[in-house]
Design an enzyme around this catalytic site. Structure first.
Site, mmCIF file in Angstrom:
data_model
loop_
_atom_site.group_PDB
_atom_site.id
_atom_site.type_symbol
_atom_site.label_atom_id
_atom_site.label_comp_id
_atom_site.label_asym_id
_atom_site.label_seq_id
_atom_site.Cartn_x
_atom_site.Cartn_y
_atom_site.Cartn_z
ATOM 1 C CB THR A 1 73.832 39.206 33.329
ATOM 2 O OG1 THR A 1 74.809 38.206 33.071
ATOM 3 C CG2 THR A 1 73.135 39.578 32.029
ATOM 4 C CE LYS B 1 75.048 36.836 29.925
ATOM 5 N NZ LYS B 1 75.478 35.533 30.261
ATOM 6 C CE LYS C 1 69.787 39.310 35.213
ATOM 7 N NZ LYS C 1 70.881 39.075 36.150
HETATM 8 P P1 NAD Z 1 72.619 33.667 42.702
HETATM 9 O O1 NAD Z 1 71.261 34.158 43.040
HETATM 10 O O2 NAD Z 1 72.953 32.221 42.901
HETATM 11 O O3 NAD Z 1 73.720 34.532 43.486
HETATM 12 C C1 NAD Z 1 73.609 35.895 43.776
HETATM 13 C C2 NAD Z 1 74.185 36.106 45.161
HETATM 14 O O4 NAD Z 1 74.180 37.498 45.458
HETATM 15 C C3 NAD Z 1 73.360 35.397 46.256
HETATM 16 O O5 NAD Z 1 74.213 34.563 47.021
HETATM 17 C C4 NAD Z 1 72.811 36.565 47.089
HETATM 18 O O6 NAD Z 1 72.720 36.271 48.473
HETATM 19 C C5 NAD Z 1 73.864 37.634 46.835
HETATM 20 N N1 NAD Z 1 73.398 38.989 47.086
HETATM 21 C C6 NAD Z 1 72.217 39.569 46.732
HETATM 22 N N2 NAD Z 1 72.184 40.850 47.138
HETATM 23 C C7 NAD Z 1 73.370 41.095 47.745
HETATM 24 C C8 NAD Z 1 73.929 42.240 48.378
HETATM 25 N N3 NAD Z 1 73.272 43.396 48.451
HETATM 26 N N4 NAD Z 1 75.172 42.130 48.904
HETATM 27 C C9 NAD Z 1 75.850 40.956 48.840
HETATM 28 N N5 NAD Z 1 75.365 39.839 48.270
HETATM 29 C C10 NAD Z 1 74.138 39.909 47.732
HETATM 30 O O7 NAD Z 1 72.841 34.081 41.171
HETATM 31 P P2 NAD Z 1 73.942 33.507 40.163
HETATM 32 O O8 NAD Z 1 73.371 32.378 39.375
HETATM 33 O O9 NAD Z 1 75.229 33.346 40.873
HETATM 34 O O10 NAD Z 1 74.035 34.735 39.136
HETATM 35 C C11 NAD Z 1 74.771 35.909 39.446
HETATM 36 C C12 NAD Z 1 74.868 36.754 38.197
HETATM 37 O O11 NAD Z 1 75.492 35.990 37.147
HETATM 38 C C13 NAD Z 1 73.501 37.191 37.637
HETATM 39 O O12 NAD Z 1 73.600 38.518 37.192
HETATM 40 C C14 NAD Z 1 73.260 36.209 36.497
HETATM 41 O O13 NAD Z 1 72.408 36.747 35.494
HETATM 42 C C15 NAD Z 1 74.672 35.993 35.994
HETATM 43 N N6 NAD Z 1 74.882 34.729 35.260
HETATM 44 C C16 NAD Z 1 74.435 33.547 35.793
HETATM 45 C C17 NAD Z 1 74.662 32.363 35.097
HETATM 46 C C18 NAD Z 1 74.188 31.038 35.646
HETATM 47 O O14 NAD Z 1 74.237 30.036 34.909
HETATM 48 N N7 NAD Z 1 73.766 30.964 36.909
HETATM 49 C C19 NAD Z 1 75.361 32.374 33.882
HETATM 50 C C20 NAD Z 1 75.842 33.592 33.381
HETATM 51 C C21 NAD Z 1 75.603 34.764 34.100
#
Ligand code: NAD
Length: 288
Positions: free
Chosen positions: A93, A168, A243
Site C-alpha cells: 500500500t 484502496k 497510514k
Molecule cells: P511488515 O513490516 O510486516 O513487512 C514488510 C517487510 O518488508 C519486512 O519483513 C521488512 O524486513 C521487509 N523490507 C523492508 N525493506 C526491504 C527492502 N529494501 N528489501 C527487502 N525487504 C524489505 O509489513 P506488512 O504488515 O507485511 O505490510 C506490508 C504492506 O502491506 C504494507 O504496505 C502495508 O500497508 C500493506 N498491508 C498490510 C496489511 C496488514 O494487515 N498487515 C493489510 C493490508 C495491506
C-alpha cells in the site's frame, strides 16, 4: 513459473508461501533473517539480495512497507535486473503518485507492471483469501491475474496504473469514517439506555446497517466474532489505518478532492494511534 518475492513480512510471508503451495518456484528476499527462515520452511528458495532473487524470473511480486522503499527496490534492484519481459506486481500500500512513477519507469524499461494493493489482513494473506485491486494496462492485468489468483479470492481491474492504490485508499477512508460512526452510534445508544444487542438487532436491518456493524462490530459480544471480542487484538492495526488515511489525505490534496470527514477521521486515528497503534482500529470505540 519462476517468481521473485520481495518483502516477506506479516503479509508477504503468507503470500509467498501460497505461491509456493500453488507450485511456483518462489525466489524470496527480505532484509530480515527470520523472514528468510520462515520462507524456506514454506518451500521458497531464499537469496542474499533482491537482484539475485530476480535472476531468470518470469515475474516479480513485492510486499513492502512504503513508497520510498518500493521506489528504491524497483529502481536499484529490479528494473534492469529481472529479465526483459518479466511482469512486475507491487502489492504494497503506497501513495498513488509513487505507484505511477515506478510503473512509468518499469514500462520505460520494457516491463509490464501493475500496482495491486490488497484488502484483507494477515489471516487473509495466510489463507490465500485476499482481494486485489489492480491498476495497469489490460495486457499487464492479464499477465498478473493468474499470479494474484493464487494468493486471493478476488482480483479486480481498477483501471490504469495507480488506480489500485486509488481504490484502496478511497475504500479505507470510507471504512475509517464508517467505523467511527458505528462506534459513536453504539456509545450514544448505550448512554441513552439502549441495550447494544437490541440496537444491533434494529440497526442491522435498518438504514444504519454497514460492514463495520454487521461484520466487524466494535462492541464485544455483539455480531459475528471480531477483534472487539479479543480486547481489540489482532485484526487491522490502528497504525496501519492511520497510514492509509495519511495516504488518502495526501491524494485528496493533490487531486483537489474535498474530504472533510476523511480529514477528521485522520485526526481521530492520529490521537488514538499514539498510544494504541497496535490495537485493532475498532478499538476507537474506547475513546468515545
Ligand atoms: P511488515 O513490516 O510486516 O513487512 C514488510 C517487510 O518488508 C519486512 O519483513 C521488512 O524486513 C521487509 N523490507 C523492508 N525493506 C526491504 C527492502 N529494501 N528489501 C527487502 N525487504 C524489505 O509489513 P506488512 O504488515 O507485511 O505490510 C506490508 C504492506 O502491506 C504494507 O504496505 C502495508 O500497508 C500493506 N498491508 C498490510 C496489511 C496488514 O494487515 N498487515 C493489510 C493490508 C495491506
Amino acid at each position: 513459473m519462476k517468481i521473485a518475492f520481495i518483502g516477506l513480512g506479516n503479509m508477504g510471508g503468507g503470500m509467498a508461501a501460497n505461491l509456493a503451495k500453488a507450485g511456483h518456484d518462489v525466489r524470496a528476499f527480505d532484509l530480515a533473517a527470520p523472514a528468510l527462515t520462515a520462507a524456506r520452511d514454506a518451500g521458497c528458495t531464499t537469496f542474499d539480495t533482491a537482484k539475485e532473487a530476480c535472476e531468470g524470473v518470469d515475474a516479480v511480486v513485492s510486499m513492502l512497507p512504503n513508497g520510498a522503499i518500493v521506489k528504491g527496490v524497483y529502481e536499484n534492484e529490479v528494473i534492469g535486473h529481472a529479465p526483459a519481459g518479466a511482469v512486475l506486481l507491487d502489492c504494497s500500500t503506497i501513495d498513488v503518485a509513487t505507484a505511477r512513477d515506478v510503473i512509468g519507469a518499469a514500462q520505460g524499461a520494457g516491463y509490464d507492471m501493475v500496482d495491486a494493493p490488497v484488502s484483507g489482513g494477515i489471516a487473509a494473506a495466510n489463507g490465500g483469501t485476499l482481494t486485489f485491486m489492480v491498476g495497469g494496462t489490460d495486457a499487464a492485468f492479464k499477465r498478473a491475474e493468474p499470479i494474484l489468483s493464487a494468493m486471493g479470492k478476488a482480483v479486480i481491474h481498477a483501471g490504469d496504473a495507480g488506480n489500485g492504490q486509488a481504490a484502496k485508499i478511497c475504500n479505507n477512508m470510507l471504512l475509517a469514517v464508517q467505523m467511527i460512526g458505528t462506534a459513536e452510534a453504539f456509545s450514544m445508544a448505550d448512554k441513552l439506555g439502549l441495550d447494544p444487542q437490541t440496537f444491533y438487532d434494529i440497526s442491522s436491518v435498518s438504514s444504519g446497517q454497514c460492514w463495520s456493524m454487521t461484520s466487524y462490530c466494535p462492541v464485544p459480544g455483539v455480531g459475528p466474532q471480531s477483534p472487539s471480542d479479543n480486547d481489540y487484538h489482532g485484526g487491522f492495526a490502528s497504525a496501519l489505518m492511520l497510514k492509509d488515511l495519511k495516504l488518502a489525505m495526501e491524494a485528496a490534496g493533490s487531486a483537489g478532492a474535498n474530504t472533510p470527514l476523511g480529514k477528521h477521521a485522520q485526526e481521530i486515528y492520529e490521537a488514538f494511534a499514539q498510544d494504541n497503534g497496535a490495537l485493532d482500529f475498532s478499538g476507537i470505540i474506547k475513546t468515545l
